[in-house]
Design a protein around this motif. Structure first.
Motif, PDB file in Angstrom:
ATOM      1  N   ASN A  36       0.810  -1.180   0.019  1.00 36.40           N
ATOM      2  CA  ASN A  36       0.023  -0.097   0.113  1.00 36.40           C
ATOM      3  C   ASN A  36       0.693   1.247   0.102  1.00 36.40           C
ATOM      4  O   ASN A  36       1.954   1.342   0.581  1.00 36.40           O
ATOM      5  CB  ASN A  36      -0.867   0.117   1.193  1.00 36.40           C
ATOM      6  CG  ASN A  36      -2.041  -1.171   1.257  1.00 36.40           C
ATOM      7  OD1 ASN A  36      -2.644  -1.250   0.352  1.00 36.40           O
ATOM      8  ND2 ASN A  36      -1.695  -1.818   2.148  1.00 36.40           N
ATOM      9  N   GLN A  57      -2.434   0.526  -4.626  1.00 40.34           N
ATOM     10  CA  GLN A  57      -2.316  -0.583  -3.841  1.00 40.34           C
ATOM     11  C   GLN A  57      -1.966  -1.566  -4.828  1.00 40.34           C
ATOM     12  O   GLN A  57      -2.481  -1.734  -6.131  1.00 40.34           O
ATOM     13  CB  GLN A  57      -3.563  -1.389  -3.285  1.00 40.34           C
ATOM     14  CG  GLN A  57      -3.320  -2.526  -2.550  1.00 40.34           C
ATOM     15  CD  GLN A  57      -4.675  -3.043  -1.795  1.00 40.34           C
ATOM     16  OE1 GLN A  57      -5.641  -2.865  -2.602  1.00 40.34           O
ATOM     17  NE2 GLN A  57      -4.553  -3.380  -0.794  1.00 40.34           N
ATOM     18  N   GLU A  92     -11.156  -2.314  -4.040  1.00 40.22           N
ATOM     19  CA  GLU A  92     -11.190  -2.680  -2.646  1.00 40.22           C
ATOM     20  C   GLU A  92      -9.915  -2.867  -2.184  1.00 40.22           C
ATOM     21  O   GLU A  92      -9.120  -3.486  -2.722  1.00 40.22           O
ATOM     22  CB  GLU A  92     -12.086  -3.816  -2.626  1.00 40.22           C
ATOM     23  CG  GLU A  92     -11.792  -5.038  -3.230  1.00 40.22           C
ATOM     24  CD  GLU A  92     -12.838  -6.312  -3.321  1.00 40.22           C
ATOM     25  OE1 GLU A  92     -13.349  -6.590  -1.912  1.00 40.22           O
ATOM     26  OE2 GLU A  92     -13.004  -6.678  -4.149  1.00 40.22           O
ATOM     27  N   GLN A  93      -9.799  -2.790  -0.978  1.00 47.68           N
ATOM     28  CA  GLN A  93      -8.718  -3.056  -0.301  1.00 47.68           C
ATOM     29  C   GLN A  93      -8.629  -4.599   0.216  1.00 47.68           C
ATOM     30  O   GLN A  93      -9.531  -5.453   0.235  1.00 47.68           O
ATOM     31  CB  GLN A  93      -8.496  -2.497   1.256  1.00 47.68           C
ATOM     32  CG  GLN A  93      -8.356  -0.910   1.130  1.00 47.68           C
ATOM     33  CD  GLN A  93      -7.064  -0.615   0.726  1.00 47.68           C
ATOM     34  OE1 GLN A  93      -5.857  -0.979   1.141  1.00 47.68           O
ATOM     35  NE2 GLN A  93      -7.068   0.422  -0.186  1.00 47.68           N
TER      36      GLN A  93
END
Length: 76
Positions: free
Chosen positions: A21, A27, A47-48
């Motif tokens: 990150n 990311q 999305e993470q």
């Protein structure tokens, strides 16, 4: 390193091997196709995700090179 191409719409099961990150929100993830030793590098997921997450990757038309792998995480 060997490079390959796939038809748009190709779907593969994958799991996350590592995630980096960055402070600007970018990311970068390295994923491995389940059952093989092939790896994929993804940038800026919607999305993470975290190490060990699993889901599917779909080869999608677009991006600066004409196509990219899009990751969708499996629900826990």
């Amino acid at each position: 390193m060997e490079t390959k191409t796939w038809p748009y719409g190709t779907i593969k099961q994958a799991r996350v091997l590592g995630v980096k990150n960055f402070t600007d929100g970018t990311q970068v993830a390295v994923l491995e196709e389940v059952g093989t030793r092939e790896a994929f590098i993804l940038h800026q997921m919607p999305e993470q995700i975290a190490d060990g997450d699993s889901g599917i990757i779909t080869f999608t038309q677009g991006g600066p090179t004409g196509g990219y792998w899009k990751f969708a995480k499996h629900d826990a």
